[in-house]
Design a protein around this motif. Structure first.
Motif, short mmCIF file in Angstrom:
data_model
loop_
_atom_site.label_atom_id
_atom_site.label_comp_id
_atom_site.label_asym_id
_atom_site.label_seq_id
_atom_site.Cartn_x
_atom_site.Cartn_y
_atom_site.Cartn_z
N VAL A 290 -0.53 -9.26 2.51
CA VAL A 290 -1.91 -8.82 2.70
C VAL A 290 -2.35 -9.15 4.13
O VAL A 290 -2.98 -8.36 4.80
CB VAL A 290 -2.87 -9.50 1.69
CG1 VAL A 290 -4.31 -9.09 1.94
CG2 VAL A 290 -2.44 -9.18 0.26
N GLU B 31 -5.02 -3.49 -3.36
CA GLU B 31 -5.66 -4.23 -4.44
C GLU B 31 -5.29 -3.66 -5.81
O GLU B 31 -4.98 -4.40 -6.74
CB GLU B 31 -7.18 -4.21 -4.25
CG GLU B 31 -7.92 -5.05 -5.27
CD GLU B 31 -9.42 -5.09 -5.02
OE1 GLU B 31 -10.11 -5.76 -5.81
OE2 GLU B 31 -9.90 -4.46 -4.07
N ASP C 275 0.81 -1.22 0.00
CA ASP C 275 0.00 0.00 0.00
C ASP C 275 0.84 1.27 0.00
O ASP C 275 0.29 2.37 -0.05
CB ASP C 275 -1.01 0.00 1.14
CG ASP C 275 -0.39 -0.01 2.53
OD1 ASP C 275 0.79 -0.37 2.66
OD2 ASP C 275 -1.12 0.32 3.49
N PRO D 97 -8.03 -9.60 4.50
CA PRO D 97 -8.84 -8.48 4.03
C PRO D 97 -9.88 -8.07 5.08
O PRO D 97 -10.61 -7.11 4.88
CB PRO D 97 -9.52 -9.04 2.78
CG PRO D 97 -9.66 -10.49 3.06
CD PRO D 97 -8.43 -10.86 3.87
N LEU E 189 -6.28 -1.41 2.12
CA LEU E 189 -6.66 -2.53 1.26
C LEU E 189 -7.05 -2.09 -0.16
O LEU E 189 -6.72 -2.78 -1.12
CB LEU E 189 -7.79 -3.34 1.90
CG LEU E 189 -7.37 -4.11 3.14
CD1 LEU E 189 -8.59 -4.63 3.89
CD2 LEU E 189 -6.45 -5.27 2.77
N ASP E 190 -7.74 -0.96 -0.30
CA ASP E 190 -8.14 -0.51 -1.63
C ASP E 190 -6.92 -0.18 -2.49
O ASP E 190 -6.84 -0.55 -3.66
CB ASP E 190 -9.10 0.68 -1.55
CG ASP E 190 -8.54 1.86 -0.77
OD1 ASP E 190 -7.66 1.68 0.10
OD2 ASP E 190 -9.00 3.00 -1.03
N GLN F 72 -7.52 -6.73 10.69
CA GLN F 72 -6.46 -5.76 10.34
C GLN F 72 -6.21 -4.83 11.52
O GLN F 72 -5.08 -4.55 11.88
CB GLN F 72 -6.86 -4.94 9.11
CG GLN F 72 -6.74 -5.65 7.80
CD GLN F 72 -5.35 -5.54 7.22
OE1 GLN F 72 -4.59 -4.63 7.53
NE2 GLN F 72 -5.01 -6.47 6.37
N THR G 115 -11.11 -14.51 4.03
CA THR G 115 -9.74 -14.35 3.55
C THR G 115 -9.50 -15.25 2.33
O THR G 115 -8.89 -14.83 1.35
CB THR G 115 -8.73 -14.67 4.66
OG1 THR G 115 -8.91 -13.72 5.71
CG2 THR G 115 -7.30 -14.58 4.16
#
Length: 167
Positions: free
Chosen positions: A113, A134, A91, A116, A130-131, A121, A166
């Motif tokens: 990761v 991805e 990220d 999700p 996360l966005d 998290q 997940t």
């Protein structure tokens, strides 16, 4: 300090993931970009090494230094293959950074990761965006880099539903 690394006054990872090890301590000691690239040249010239695996916990945490290394590899036309098997912080990656990695010879990366699941998290203090992650995973794949992802299962408080999410 020795000539082969630069000492940054006690710099620790800005993240506080609860599962992180402290085997090597929390202090960062960077080898200079010249030292890293010179060692790569020596290994290639003397032993024919063409694949290099960077196992830093978060190689891209200091993007400026990483770009310096890539620029030297490109300038010196090393023609090597670079792998990141240990997990990059996805990220904080940018498309420009990925493009530079590719130009320097990167062919495989691993992104951590973990999960999700937003509740987990937060619990594990991973706090990955996360966005953005991805989008970076998608971009990296589209650019032809082999991508591996790290996931965690069995974290305290995790439910069967969380595991299935997940998966």
């Amino acid at each position: 300090p020795p000539h082969w690394y630069t000492f940054t006054p006690p710099l620790t990872c800005p993240y506080s993931c609860t599962y992180c090890h402290i085997i090597f301590g929390k202090q960062t000691r960077y080898r200079t970009s010249d030292n890293v690239v010179n060692e790569m040249k020596k290994l290639k010239d003397k032993y024919g090494v063409t694949d290099f695996y960077f196992s830093d916990d978060i190689f891209n945490i200091n993007a400026k230094r990483a770009i310096e290394i890539y620029d030297k590899i490109i300038k010196d036309k090393l023609n090597v293959r670079i792998h990141y098997p240990n997990g990059l912080r996805g990220d904080i990656m940018t498309e420009e950074y990925i493009d530079k990695m590719i130009e320097a010879g990167t062919i495989s990366v691993a992104y951590a990761v973990e999960t999700p699941n937003l509740r987990l998290q937060k619990y594990m203090k991973k706090r990955v965006k996360l966005d953005k992650l991805e989008k970076i995973i998608d971009y990296t794949c589209k650019k032809g880099i082999m991508v591996r992802l790290f996931f965690m299962y069995g974290f305290p408080t995790e439910t069967e539903e969380d595991v299935n999410n997940t998966l």
